[in-house]
Scaffold this motif. Structure first.
Motif, mmCIF file in Angstrom:
data_model
loop_
_atom_site.group_PDB
_atom_site.id
_atom_site.type_symbol
_atom_site.label_atom_id
_atom_site.label_comp_id
_atom_site.label_asym_id
_atom_site.label_seq_id
_atom_site.Cartn_x
_atom_site.Cartn_y
_atom_site.Cartn_z
ATOM 1 N N LEU A 1 -6.636 6.193 3.050
ATOM 2 C CA LEU A 1 -6.742 4.740 2.893
ATOM 3 C C LEU A 1 -8.165 4.330 3.254
ATOM 4 O O LEU A 1 -8.652 4.630 4.342
ATOM 5 C CB LEU A 1 -5.739 4.015 3.796
ATOM 6 N N ARG B 1 -5.747 5.017 -1.580
ATOM 7 C CA ARG B 1 -5.500 3.573 -1.597
ATOM 8 C C ARG B 1 -6.728 2.863 -1.036
ATOM 9 O O ARG B 1 -7.419 3.392 -0.164
ATOM 10 C CB ARG B 1 -4.271 3.203 -0.763
ATOM 11 N N LEU C 1 0.807 -1.214 0.000
ATOM 12 C CA LEU C 1 0.000 0.000 0.000
ATOM 13 C C LEU C 1 0.840 1.265 0.000
ATOM 14 O O LEU C 1 0.329 2.354 -0.281
ATOM 15 C CB LEU C 1 -0.948 -0.013 1.204
ATOM 16 N N ARG C 2 2.116 1.152 0.306
ATOM 17 C CA ARG C 2 3.013 2.315 0.234
ATOM 18 C C ARG C 2 3.534 2.543 -1.181
ATOM 19 O O ARG C 2 4.037 3.616 -1.487
ATOM 20 C CB ARG C 2 4.195 2.113 1.185
ATOM 21 N N ARG D 1 -2.785 0.682 -6.171
ATOM 22 C CA ARG D 1 -3.921 1.481 -5.703
ATOM 23 C C ARG D 1 -4.943 0.638 -4.939
ATOM 24 O O ARG D 1 -5.611 1.151 -4.050
ATOM 25 C CB ARG D 1 -4.626 2.139 -6.898
ATOM 26 N N VAL E 1 -9.682 4.699 -7.841
ATOM 27 C CA VAL E 1 -8.256 4.431 -7.994
ATOM 28 C C VAL E 1 -7.576 5.432 -8.920
ATOM 29 O O VAL E 1 -6.356 5.420 -9.046
ATOM 30 C CB VAL E 1 -8.019 2.995 -8.522
#
Length: 634
Positions: free
Chosen positions: A280, A307, A197-198, A203, A301
């Motif tokens: 997020l 994310r 996720l970083r 996405r 996205v």
């Protein structure tokens, strides 16, 4: 070396802020700074009577007999470190941990670690329990309540001294549910998901796996881990109670506070509102509304800093999706989970040489977290060898009968069915009846709709088939699916759904006169808590009207409710007098008065496109002589 203090103990945990950055900047010179850091801390600890009982990398774990000595050591160390480049965050908490030959054991250790990790370099955070033991001369700043990772309740935190620091790294910028217990294992999976996720090219990540593998618990842990990395926060949306794909976008929009404007479709308004957000979004239980995946995910996205982390029993099949298949727990983590859950229901529980038996139990359950939790709950009345013997027999029997199901689902179903078969008759009856609720229920609702006894409900909570959260109760969705099967098999399903719908109708009618007065907030909160139950009642009522089926009898008065109806009364069909009140713009059958043109949920269900059987004709006159108003098209 001093002995470890016992009884009431104050812990001081320390941790260097940004060690990797310092190592990159300083190279070999970092080790000189690290040695000086160690010297300063140990001098302060020794000078104030502390006992160092562990280190991990650059972190120190220290115990003190008194709260004052722990705070004094932290202040002394911070003053000595202030002149150098190393910045250390510190957390202090007082509790009564168990002292074993291996060291301290208990939640106080976890709590101290979470308090320390919420701070910044140079900052000392103090818990409320420690604060209560300090004298008034100690200068502390009240930082308020903060939600911390893996802790079930918010913590009141204080800061030593009056210096200014950035906001704490807590979970206040999120709506993530509080974890009922610390996450056991899954460290590797947590780190892998956080790393995904970083990445700027990722996405959408979907965590897939069979029911009971711990997808939701892991997703919440990942969200907690990343909450300080997303400027606009981390937000959680549960789709467990939603079966209609058209309701997914409204559910997400409601969570994020996005509304329609000027006729713009809600999905476009949602995408537009999130275009510049660093956020997020954790979306749980997507498998039952897969048709909504493209509508929700494709616009979202495209936002560069957004994310999405989704849990589902199957992938969403989108080109931007990264699937992450969640495996069972590792053998050691499964054993640790069994032991932790067993101790939660039986204080002081020990395996006493039965570690190999407990490991075999976990292996027989495919090391699925939900299955292990259910099995561990049995240590209250059964020994591990007895659990293993019963579990083995039940698994074999169920596997032979349900061979058409996937292997993991067979195991999970076997575990739930085995737990169900251990219930008393009254508990089994209540377990099935409770499946009529969606999204949870109160004790009063269970008594009224299901004729529940408090003792039976408490027993289901003890046996991990029902979960209690404040004054509300709920089931895990996997368990509720099994309970629904039992409800259908009981022959009571339609009758209970009718009673449930009447209860929701009564709630709506009671709320109608309270939404514009002093009690407005309380009633809005009550309706919000029953949102999923309202939707379920509306869905049943629409389906029932569509079939033209007769309604079931209203519940009788009395504490046992439906269950105490005479058999001949149960069989008498008649229409629900108040059911039309569930629909916008339809008249009450008793009075003929038209309800105000508003409804409980703008996005619950669409109006039927054709006149259903029993619905009023256009232009028909109500009993009072006034033409009936035609419901507006949706």
């Amino acid at each position: 070396m001093r002995e470890l203090p016992a009884g009431t103990v104050t812990f001081l945990f320390t941790d260097i802020e940004g060690p990797t950055r310092l190592l990159d900047e300083l190279g070999p010179a970092y080790h000189v700074l690290l040695a000086e850091h160690h010297r300063i801390l140990r001098e302060a600890i020794d000078h104030n009577g502390g006992v160092e009982f562990g280190t991990e990398g650059d972190a120190f774990f220290v115990a003190f007999e008194t709260a004052g000595s722990a705070v004094a050591a932290a202040g002394e160390a911070q003053r000595a470190l202030a002149a150098g480049r190393v910045r250390v965050r510190m957390g202090i908490h007082t509790g009564q941990p168990a002292l074993t030959p291996e060291g301290y054991v208990g939640m106080d250790l976890h709590r101290t670690a979470r308090i320390a990790s919420a701070g910044h370099g140079g900052q000392v955070l103090v818990s409320a329990t420690t604060r209560a033991l300090l004298d008034e001369a100690t200068v502390l700043r009240d930082l308020g309540e903060h939600r911390l990772k893996d802790l079930t309740e918010p913590e009141q935190l204080f800061q030593l001294g009056g210096h200014d620091f950035p906001p704490l790294k807590s979970l206040n910028n999120t709506n993530l549910p509080l974890a009922p217990s610390p996450l056991i294992g899954r460290r590797e999976e947590l780190e892998e998901l956080a790393a995904l996720l970083r990445r700027p090219d990722v996405r959408l990540v979907t965590v897939t796996g069979a029911g009971g593998t711990g997808k939701t618990r892991l997703a919440l842990a990942v969200g907690s881990e990343l909450v300080d990395e997303f400027r606009n926060g981390v937000f959680y949306v549960s789709l467990a109670a939603i079966a209609d794909p058209t309701l997914v976008v409204p559910a997400v929009a409601q969570t994020l506070g996005v509304k329609e404007h000027g006729g713009e479709p809600l999905d476009r308004a949602l995408a537009r509102a999130l275009e510049d957000k660093s956020l997020l979004l954790v979306v749980d239980n997507f498998e039952q509304v897969l048709d909504a995946a493209a509508q929700l995910c494709e616009p979202l996205v495209r936002s560069p800093h957004l994310r999405m982390l989704v849990t589902s029993r199957e992938p969403l099949h989108l080109r931007v999706e990264r699937e992450y298949a969640l495996p069972p727990l590792g053998s050691d983590d499964a054993l640790a989970l069994f032991l932790e859950r067993a101790r939660a229901v039986r204080s002081g529980f020990s395996l006493n040489g039965d570690a190999h038996v407990a490991r075999e139990i976990c292996d027989r359950l495919d090391r699925l977290p939900l299955a292990i939790e259910l099995a561990a709950a049995r240590v209250k009345v059964l020994s591990p060898p007895t659990i293993l013997a019963r579990l083995g027999q039940r698994l074999t029997l169920v596997a032979n009968r349900r061979s058409d199901l996937p292997a993991r689902q067979q195991t999970l179903r076997a575990t739930i069915e085995w737990s169900h078969d251990l219930l008393r008759e009254g508990e089994r009856e209540l377990f099935a009846r409770l499946a009529v609720f969606a999204g949870g229920w109160t004790l009063e609702a269970a008594e009224e709709v299901c004729a529940a006894h408090l003792d039976d409900l408490a027993s289901l909570v003890d046996k991990s088939l029902v979960r209690a959260d404040g004054d509300r109760f709920s089931m895990l969705e996997t368990i509720r699916e099994y309970a629904q099967e039992r409800l259908e098999a009981s022959g009571e399903a339609e009758r209970l759904r009718a009673v449930h719908a009447e209860q929701m109708t009564a709630l709506a009618e009671a709320a109608e006169g309270k939404l514009r007065g002093a009690e407005q907030l309380r009633w809005l909160q009550l309706l919000e808590a029953e949102h999923d139950n309202m939707r379920a009642a509306l869905a049943w009522a629409l389906a029932d009207l569509g079939r033209g089926a007769p309604a079931q009898p209203r519940r009788p008065a009395g504490p046992r409710g439906l269950a105490e109806q005479p058999r001949h009364r149960r069989a008498q069909p008649r229409r629900l007098r108040r059911r039309p009140c569930l629909f916008r713009g339809e008249p009450r059958a008793e009075t003929g008065a038209r309800r105000p043109d508003r409804h409980l949920d703008h996005d619950v269900l669409p109006r039927p496109s054709r006149r259903r059987r029993g619905a009023p004709r256009r232009g028909a006159r109500a009993p009072g002589g006034e033409p009936r108003a035609r419901p507006r098209a949706r």
